[in-house]
Write a protein that holds these residues in place. Structure first.
Motif, mmCIF file in Angstrom:
data_model
loop_
_atom_site.group_PDB
_atom_site.id
_atom_site.type_symbol
_atom_site.label_atom_id
_atom_site.label_comp_id
_atom_site.label_asym_id
_atom_site.label_seq_id
_atom_site.Cartn_x
_atom_site.Cartn_y
_atom_site.Cartn_z
ATOM 1 N N ASN A 88 -32.660 -7.221 -1.485
ATOM 2 C CA ASN A 88 -31.339 -7.248 -0.879
ATOM 3 C C ASN A 88 -30.916 -5.769 -0.521
ATOM 4 O O ASN A 88 -31.556 -4.822 -0.753
ATOM 5 C CB ASN A 88 -30.525 -7.821 -1.959
ATOM 6 C CG ASN A 88 -30.514 -9.287 -1.908
ATOM 7 O OD1 ASN A 88 -30.522 -9.997 -0.937
ATOM 8 N ND2 ASN A 88 -30.437 -10.098 -2.987
ATOM 9 N N GLU A 136 -33.384 -12.867 -1.176
ATOM 10 C CA GLU A 136 -34.379 -11.704 -1.894
ATOM 11 C C GLU A 136 -35.694 -12.371 -2.169
ATOM 12 O O GLU A 136 -35.791 -13.566 -2.886
ATOM 13 C CB GLU A 136 -33.684 -11.389 -3.249
ATOM 14 C CG GLU A 136 -34.286 -10.226 -3.743
ATOM 15 C CD GLU A 136 -33.564 -9.376 -4.741
ATOM 16 O OE1 GLU A 136 -32.633 -8.924 -4.244
ATOM 17 O OE2 GLU A 136 -33.973 -9.543 -5.997
ATOM 18 N N ASN A 161 -29.368 -14.584 -2.152
ATOM 19 C CA ASN A 161 -28.831 -13.683 -0.902
ATOM 20 C C ASN A 161 -27.431 -13.141 -1.315
ATOM 21 O O ASN A 161 -26.397 -14.347 -1.462
ATOM 22 C CB ASN A 161 -28.846 -14.068 0.289
ATOM 23 C CG ASN A 161 -28.417 -13.449 1.554
ATOM 24 O OD1 ASN A 161 -27.695 -12.384 1.445
ATOM 25 N ND2 ASN A 161 -29.180 -13.142 2.449
#
Length: 471
Positions: free
Chosen positions: A340, A379, A397
């Motif tokens: 991320n 991610e 995310n």
């Protein structure tokens, strides 16, 4: 009479559970009656786990290994259990290894022994029979790096590597708190023979003042290499072990080479998480730095080339970057993975933007030529390469909260196209794949959304790509 009826009801429930457990091998056999999408594969409950805040940095999922000898799976859980699961999802045995959680697992070359490292007040390294689940020997890492239970600074065996002779290489670490209130780290590398006898430790007489998170061994190179990841605010130059990569002779643990990686622009230090890793032929070593640089070294840790895949970008005076984490080899080349987007000034807070290189898988050939980039919708928590493919565990995310992105993605290493996607309700944190790329296993964890909804559960998924072929 009413009390007797109550006892009869409980007795019938117990007998029913016992019969279903005998038939299914599952501690939660009622799951067999739960309607499931066939593309969810086989689901095995891993016990209770409280849902974590969706935006919280870092989730504990577990560890998975495929046993190619019999097509089974070894699973280390965040509940401190080591479980042996058949290809059909039945439990062959389980073993509770302590009061903490499993942080690392590795298989012996003959696949008869599993080594498991825990985080706990003792920080044990266990050698366990794959066939029976019996403990063969164990080593208490507390005796080497200590612990501070009053601040929950427990020792942990964070990573394990095995050479072809069956020797074990374990990285153990914990944190401590300095007088100024800042965290610092204590680490040591330990090597054992297959019978549990200590071969060597590095350093020999004291611990390192560095966070060691990863290490890898190569028989072909005759080397063991590890990297450091220092997130404390003290100046790196003031640390004794302030280099980034250390290469040891794998026979006696003597230092062969130490390499300092130059800091990237706008970063105060160099940190690594999942690396360095050796190529199968032992000629090369690769790593990924948190600042977004993928690197290739020779076997002794001398830098050959660097590729920046995620350069920090400025917005309104704040610098954001896609954190680099994974580096490994596949037959097709060198894989680098990012996660991320984060602010350089505050790692703990979700960023208000998505960096264009975040949550991505990159492939370069060994000469450093770019092959492809694949971007997931959330991610990439873990990468597992196999024959011609890479399996990705896709979790959260934290920017757009795309809950539909959770699950397992299978990517072609020929061109970076997505071959399969298996959705899970909660974020998928861990993944493993069989050598031939047919079988995939992933660990899902529960998460609590900002609205207070609970997504998913703590469970293992098993997918057969030739049957569960959802794209």
């Amino acid at each position: 009479m009413k009390k007797l009826k109550t006892w009869i009801i409980f007795l019938m429930m117990g007998l029913t559970w016992g019969i279903l457990f005998w038939l299914t091998g599952s501690k939660t056999p009622w799951m067999m009656f739960t309607p499931q999408d066939k593309d969810s594969g086989i689901i095995v409950s891993l016990g209770d786990m409280a849902g974590r805040n969706y935006d919280r940095m870092g989730f504990d999922g577990g560890q998975i290994l495929y046993v190619k000898n019999d097509g089974t799976w070894l699973v280390g859980t965040a509940n401190g259990e080591l479980r042996h699961i058949s290809g059909e999802g039945s439990e062959l045995w389980s073993h509770s290894v302590g009061s903490g959680l499993i942080r690392s697992i590795a298989l012996s070359p003959d696949q008869k022994t599993i080594y498991a490292g825990e985080k706990s007040p003792d920080g044990y390294l266990y050698a366990i029979s794959v066939k029976s689940g019996d403990v063969l020997w164990k080593f208490r890492s507390y005796d080497v790096i200590g612990g501070e239970p009053d601040i929950r600074a427990d020792p942990q065996v964070i990573h394990i590597s095995i050479d072809q002779s069956g020797n074990i290489y374990a990285a153990a670490y914990r944190f401590t708190v300095n007088p100024d209130g800042q965290r610092s780290y204590i680490s040591r590398i330990l090597s054992f023979d297959k019978d549990g006898n200590l071969r060597w430790q590095f350093p020999g007489e004291k611990n390192m003042d560095a966070w060691v998170n990863w290490g890898d061994v190569s028989d072909q190179a005759g080397r063991y290499a590890f990297g450091t990841a220092n997130y404390d605010k003290s100046k790196i130059e003031n640390l004794e072990y302030n280099k980034n990569i250390y290469v040891l002779d794998y026979k006696d643990g003597s230092l062969v080479h130490e390499e300092a990686i130059p800091k990237a622009e706008r970063f105060m230090s160099v940190t690594m998480r999942n690396g360095p890793s050796y190529s199968p032929d032992g000629k090369y070593l690769t790593t990924m730095t948190s600042d977004g640089r993928g690197m290739l070294f020779d076997a002794d840790g001398h830098l050959l080339w660097t590729r920046t895949v995620a350069k920090a970008k400025e917005m309104n005076g704040t610098w954001f970057f896609a954190a680099g984490r994974d580096a490994m080899f596949a037959q097709e080349g060198v894989l680098f993975g990012t996660i991320n987007t984060f602010s350089r000034d505050n790692w703990q807070m979700p960023a208000p933007v998505i960096h264009p290189s975040s949550n991505s898988l990159f492939l370069f050939d060994r000469d450093g030529n770019f092959k492809f980039k694949y971007t997931a919708r959330a991610e990439i928590e873990e990468i597992a390469p196999a024959s011609g493919v890479a399996a990705l565990a896709v979790g959260r995310n934290v920017r757009n909260h795309n809950y539909s992105a959770h699950g397992a993605e299978i990517i072609s290493l020929k061109d970076g196209s997505r071959l399969n996607f298996y959705h899970t309700a909660g974020p998928l944190q861990s993944i493993a794949i069989s050598d031939d790329g047919q079988w995939v296993a992933g660990i899902e964890v529960p998460a609590v959304t900002p609205e207070g909804s609970l997504l998913g559960a703590y469970r293992l998924h098993l997918w057969n790509r030739f049957e569960n072929s959802k794209g």
